[in-house]
Design an enzyme around this catalytic site. Structure first.
Site, PDB file in Angstrom:
ATOM      1  N   GLU A  65     -10.605   7.391 -99.954  1.00  0.00           N
ATOM      2  CA  GLU A  65     -11.423   6.919-101.080  1.00  0.00           C
ATOM      3  C   GLU A  65     -10.902   5.588-101.617  1.00  0.00           C
ATOM      4  OE1 GLU A  65     -11.815  10.226-103.831  1.00  0.00           O
ATOM      5  OE2 GLU A  65     -13.149  11.238-102.420  1.00  0.00           O
ATOM      6  N   CYS A  97     -15.589   8.719 -94.986  1.00  0.00           N
ATOM      7  CA  CYS A  97     -15.474  10.141 -94.660  1.00  0.00           C
ATOM      8  C   CYS A  97     -14.462  10.386 -93.539  1.00  0.00           C
ATOM      9  CB  CYS A  97     -16.823  10.680 -94.181  1.00  0.00           C
ATOM     10  SG  CYS A  97     -18.094  10.692 -95.443  1.00  0.00           S
ATOM     11  N   GLU A 100     -14.796  12.248 -90.899  1.00  0.00           N
ATOM     12  CA  GLU A 100     -15.394  12.215 -89.556  1.00  0.00           C
ATOM     13  C   GLU A 100     -15.484  10.789 -89.033  1.00  0.00           C
ATOM     14  OE1 GLU A 100     -16.464  13.623 -92.319  1.00  0.00           O
ATOM     15  OE2 GLU A 100     -17.796  15.320 -91.960  1.00  0.00           O
ATOM     16  N   CYS A 143     -21.822  14.571 -93.516  1.00  0.00           N
ATOM     17  CA  CYS A 143     -22.917  13.900 -94.224  1.00  0.00           C
ATOM     18  C   CYS A 143     -23.853  13.224 -93.215  1.00  0.00           C
ATOM     19  CB  CYS A 143     -22.367  12.885 -95.226  1.00  0.00           C
ATOM     20  SG  CYS A 143     -21.780  11.351 -94.470  1.00  0.00           S
ATOM     21  N   CYS A 165     -22.360  10.299 -91.213  1.00  0.00           N
ATOM     22  CA  CYS A 165     -21.432  10.725 -90.159  1.00  0.00           C
ATOM     23  C   CYS A 165     -22.182  11.327 -88.972  1.00  0.00           C
ATOM     24  CB  CYS A 165     -20.415  11.713 -90.715  1.00  0.00           C
ATOM     25  SG  CYS A 165     -19.210  10.911 -91.804  1.00  0.00           S
TER      26      CYS A 165
END
Ligand code: THU
Length: 138
Positions: free
Chosen positions: A44, A53, A55, A92, A95
């Site tokens: 983040e 993310c 992934e 998500c 991804c």
């Protein structure tokens, strides 16, 4: 490499997660066609839109190492400490599309886990039906 080992590696990758804003820590373990496994965690940023993310961290890391064909990914995420979380961390939409670039939708396996023994399994096609991919541009 089996699903259990890959899931263990996702939980291990989760330990490196940098998620001070959401507190939602995610780890992913990406199985490459050559049998190697590349891990990733979410990273983040204080400028929230720059969060990455787990992934995609794993996919970008793998591609940077010259690996472009993948067989499976295990994902573990949640706000809890340790190797058990209350929910399944589904990838998500962004991804899923990034995975679509490098994976066969009908065979690529996506494992989401709440613990090493509590797993659900999907194909990429199942989570991203009627997808757009590299073949659409040829
Ligand atoms: N996150 C992932 O790492 N993977 C996903 O597929 C969904 C969301 C991360 C991004 C952010 O750091 C946190 O989870 C909360 O959205």
């Amino acid at each position: 490499m089996n699903d259990i080992k890959l899931t263990e590696m996702a939980f291990e990758a989760r330990k490196a997660s940098y998620a001070p804003y959401s507190g939602y820590r995610v780890g992913a373990a990406l199985l490459c066609e050559d049998g190697s496994v590349i891990s990733g965690c979410n990273v983040e940023n204080s400028s929230y839109g720059l969060c990455n993310c787990a992934e995609r961290t794993a996919v970008f890391c793998a591609v940077s190492e010259g690996k472009r064909r993948f067989k499976a990914i295990a994902i573990a995420g949640g706000t809890e400490e340790g190797d058990t979380v209350t929910g399944y961390a589904f990838p998500c939409g962004a991804c899923r599309q990034v995975l679509r670039e490098f994976c066969d939708p009908s065979t690529f396996k996506i494992i989401v886990a709440r613990s090493i023994d509590d797993r659900k399994e999907f194909t990429l096609e199942g989570l991203l039906p009627s997808s757009f991919g590299p073949d659409n541009l040829s």
